[in-house]
Write an enzyme that holds these catalytic residues in place. Structure first.
Site, PDB file in Angstrom:
ATOM      1  N   GLU A 292     -35.198  71.168  32.485  1.00  0.00           N
ATOM      2  CA  GLU A 292     -34.566  72.323  33.138  1.00  0.00           C
ATOM      3  C   GLU A 292     -35.558  72.997  34.092  1.00  0.00           C
ATOM      4  O   GLU A 292     -35.168  73.591  35.091  1.00  0.00           O
ATOM      5  CB  GLU A 292     -34.051  73.334  32.096  1.00  0.00           C
ATOM      6  CG  GLU A 292     -32.998  74.279  32.672  1.00  0.00           C
ATOM      7  CD  GLU A 292     -32.374  75.219  31.644  1.00  0.00           C
ATOM      8  OE1 GLU A 292     -33.104  76.031  31.050  1.00  0.00           O
ATOM      9  OE2 GLU A 292     -31.149  75.158  31.447  1.00  0.00           O
TER      10      GLU A 292
ATOM     11  N   HIS B 200     -38.095  52.203  14.361  1.00  0.00           N
ATOM     12  CA  HIS B 200     -37.023  51.331  13.859  1.00  0.00           C
ATOM     13  C   HIS B 200     -35.754  51.498  14.692  1.00  0.00           C
ATOM     14  O   HIS B 200     -34.675  51.106  14.256  1.00  0.00           O
ATOM     15  CB  HIS B 200     -36.754  51.642  12.388  1.00  0.00           C
ATOM     16  CG  HIS B 200     -37.964  51.407  11.536  1.00  0.00           C
ATOM     17  ND1 HIS B 200     -38.353  50.150  11.116  1.00  0.00           N
ATOM     18  CD2 HIS B 200     -38.911  52.265  11.088  1.00  0.00           C
ATOM     19  CE1 HIS B 200     -39.469  50.253  10.414  1.00  0.00           C
ATOM     20  NE2 HIS B 200     -39.827  51.529  10.388  1.00  0.00           N
TER      21      HIS B 200
ATOM     22  N   LYS C  85     -20.637  75.350  34.754  1.00  0.00           N
ATOM     23  CA  LYS C  85     -20.071  76.560  34.135  1.00  0.00           C
ATOM     24  C   LYS C  85     -18.856  77.035  34.927  1.00  0.00           C
ATOM     25  O   LYS C  85     -17.821  77.395  34.375  1.00  0.00           O
ATOM     26  CB  LYS C  85     -21.112  77.691  34.102  1.00  0.00           C
ATOM     27  CG  LYS C  85     -22.273  77.449  33.168  1.00  0.00           C
ATOM     28  CD  LYS C  85     -23.215  78.646  33.195  1.00  0.00           C
ATOM     29  CE  LYS C  85     -24.512  78.336  32.475  1.00  0.00           C
ATOM     30  NZ  LYS C  85     -25.523  79.390  32.623  1.00  0.00           N
TER      31      LYS C  85
HETATM   32  O1  F6P Z   1     -27.157  77.433  31.214  1.00  0.00           O
HETATM   33  C1  F6P Z   1     -28.540  77.295  31.027  1.00  0.00           C
HETATM   34  C2  F6P Z   1     -29.117  78.530  30.385  1.00  0.00           C
HETATM   35  O2  F6P Z   1     -29.080  79.597  31.262  1.00  0.00           O
HETATM   36  C3  F6P Z   1     -30.537  78.287  29.892  1.00  0.00           C
HETATM   37  O3  F6P Z   1     -31.487  78.432  30.882  1.00  0.00           O
HETATM   38  C4  F6P Z   1     -30.635  79.307  28.802  1.00  0.00           C
HETATM   39  O4  F6P Z   1     -31.699  79.063  27.933  1.00  0.00           O
HETATM   40  C5  F6P Z   1     -29.281  79.131  28.151  1.00  0.00           C
HETATM   41  O5  F6P Z   1     -28.397  78.875  29.211  1.00  0.00           O
HETATM   42  C6  F6P Z   1     -28.779  80.306  27.366  1.00  0.00           C
HETATM   43  O6  F6P Z   1     -28.706  81.445  28.158  1.00  0.00           O
HETATM   44  P1  F6P Z   1     -28.604  82.882  27.534  1.00  0.00           P
HETATM   45  O7  F6P Z   1     -29.799  83.089  26.665  1.00  0.00           O
HETATM   46  O8  F6P Z   1     -28.543  83.831  28.679  1.00  0.00           O
HETATM   47  O9  F6P Z   1     -27.350  82.930  26.698  1.00  0.00           O
END
Ligand code: F6P
Length: 521
Positions: free
Chosen positions: A342, A373, A485
């Site tokens: 990421e 394994h 998203k």
């Molecule tokens: O969608 C990725 C992300 O933004 C990550 O970088 C982050 O760790 C995760 O989602 C959770 O985000 P949040 O802590 O804002 O719920």
């Protein structure tokens, strides 16, 4: 990067080194290890099984200088806004300086400490008056993986009054229901961990948990006494109903995947107690000091990062395996998958232009003896060239004769695998031929405890930063996760309206098949 003088020199060095087998490097220098290892208190880094020579290391160090690595490290530690696309600092290092904390950090530590102590002393009570003995951490990505990895790894060192801690992250809610089926609502506390407090995965699970509690608790206030929120956004926590005394804060200058050092580490503190939690911070701080103050040629994160660049950009390896020889590190590879991919899975330079070279390799891993394994076959005889990190601890689970025997087995297997990958074995029968020449690092740590695990995680964080500087990318944003998203919300809308308008034929027909099956039921 490609316009540096070092880049051209490294390119020509790689051409001459590629045909040379790793075992030849060992045959040519019986004392290769001496030149190719670094040490700091509690950690030995052996890179002798990498395809490097002193000339390669010298040029890589030049590359680091040409890319202004020193100045970038200063910016990181000074809290400059190096995450320029979000106009934020990436100041996780400020969270582990327990001798010299920032006032807002110290304030949240105290609030967290008092909640931890109340749980341990059985003073935090639920709606029925019974003490809280079960914690469910609801969070995803950085709000899940760090605490999950740490609490699993350090279970042996848990505080005598540590509650049972459960982690729930997947939005299908199966994990959540499986946990809830076993828990008494009267003694369960939910920790809603989300930096943004907008992540639908986390909020939908928290809502389901709230509904579950509403069936048992006598009032809204009683329900909310079972929720702690951890976020950078107090307003959003309040809007959701988290009580002010149950809100733990951190700041936008802490990246999600770097947040286990913040109050997101609440479940780690519950598991280990504040002393164990502080030992984790102290271990990370020791690595920070080493990274900040050690000349590059002896600097472990710098060399770890540069050797990764050498493998990726010059030897053209595209995969990185993480192979810990300790079952307690079951979640370590998952943790690093987020940290590395990421952070550095990017195709745009800081200046907005496209990169013209490889960045982060595909990283995966598994506890070593199990992986032997499973997928080591590919490492020994596949067609992919892979770089591996072997992680080993000197001490086993105890000093008993049997435990020492098991640790000896473990050590023997770890060293046998890295040696086999390096040396290979000739056989006329190709099915039994091992080409060897697969590069690896070995990280040997004193023992698996909070201090050394803190060091190890900080080592990989700094490795990631070093590589981002060389690749001229921003390691601290993650725009690549946003499209999925957005499309998920759009498709949810289609599902709720039973419409496939404007969807591609694959998505539309999969939805139709699901609806047909639902109608049949
Ligand atoms: O969608 C990725 C992300 O933004 C990550 O970088 C982050 O760790 C995760 O989602 C959770 O985000 P949040 O802590 O804002 O719920």
């Amino acid at each position: 990067m490609i316009h540096t003088q070092a880049y051209a020199a490294l390119t020509s060095l790689s051409e001459s080194l590629k045909p040379i087998h790793l075992k030849t490097l060992f045959e040519n220098d019986s004392d290769r290890f001496t030149q190719c290892h670094l040490q700091m208190e509690g950690l030995l880094f052996d890179f002798s099984k990498q395809k490097v020579t002193q000339a390669v290391i010298d040029r890589l160090l030049e590359l680091a200088n040409e890319q202004q690595l020193k100045a970038w490290i200063e910016k990181l530690f000074n809290g400059n806004k190096i995450n320029h696309t979000e106009s934020r600092a990436a100041w996780h290092t400020a969270l582990r300086d327990i001798e010299n904390p920032r006032p807002e950090v110290a304030q949240q530590w105290h609030k967290m400490e008092s909640l931890v102590n109340r749980v341990h002393q059985k003073q935090l009570r639920g709606y029925s008056g019974k003490p809280i003995v079960n914690i469910v951490n609801i969070g995803v990505g950085g709000s899940d993986l760090g605490p999950l990895m740490m609490t699993h790894a350090l279970d042996k060192d848990k505080h005598p009054y540590a509650p049972d801690i459960h982690f729930v992250s997947t939005l299908d809610a199966r994990q959540l229901h499986k946990v809830l089926d076993r828990l008494d609502p009267a003694t369960t506390l939910f920790v809603v961990a989300s930096k943004s407090f907008t992540t639908i995965d986390t909020l939908s699970l928290a809502e389901t948990a709230k509904e579950w509690l509403q069936e048992y608790a006598p009032s809204h206030q009683a329900v909310m006494n079972h929720f702690i929120g951890i976020s950078t956004d107090a307003q959003k926590m309040s809007d959701w109903g988290i009580l002010p005394d149950y809100q733990l804060l951190f700041w936008d200058w802490v990246g999600g995947r770097f947040s286990l050092w913040s109050t997101i580490g609440f479940s780690i503190a519950l598991k280990l107690g504040m002393q164990g939690y502080n030992e984790m911070l102290t271990g990370a701080h020791a690595m920070d000091q080493h990274f900040k103050n050690t000349p590059f040629e002896q600097n472990i994160p710098v060399l770890l990062g540069l050797i990764g660049v050498w493998n990726t950009n010059f030897l053209k390896l595209s995969a990185q395996a993480i192979l810990p020889y300790d079952s307690r590190l079951k979640y370590f590879a998952s943790y690093l998958e987020q940290l590395e991919m990421e952070s550095n899975g990017k195709h745009t330079r800081r200046d907005g232009t496209p990169v013209t070279y490889r960045t982060c390799p595909i990283l995966w891993g598994e506890v070593g003896p199990n992986a032997q394994h499973a997928f080591y076959q590919l490492l020994h005889q596949g067609t992919e060239r892979v770089m591996s990190d072997f992680i080993l601890f000197k001490k086993g689970i105890s000093d008993s004769k049997r435990a020492i025997f098991h640790q000896n087995l473990n050590i023997a297997n770890c060293l046998a695998q890295s040696r086999a990958m390096m040396i290979g074995e000739d056989n006329q029968n190709l099915h039994k031929h091992y080409p060897g020449d697969q590069v690896s690092n070995t990280l040997l740590l004193e023992q698996l405890d909070a201090h050394h695990l803190g060091m190890l995680v900080a080592l990989y964080e700094h490795k990631v930063f070093v590589q981002s500087v060389i690749w001229e990318i921003n390691a601290f944003d993650q725009w690549g996760v946003e499209l999925g998203k957005k499309l998920a919300l759009d498709i949810l809308n289609h599902i709720e309206n039973q419409s496939t308008d404007h969807l591609d034929s694959s998505t539309a027909n999969i939805l139709k098949h699901i609806w047909e099956q639902r109608n049949e039921n």
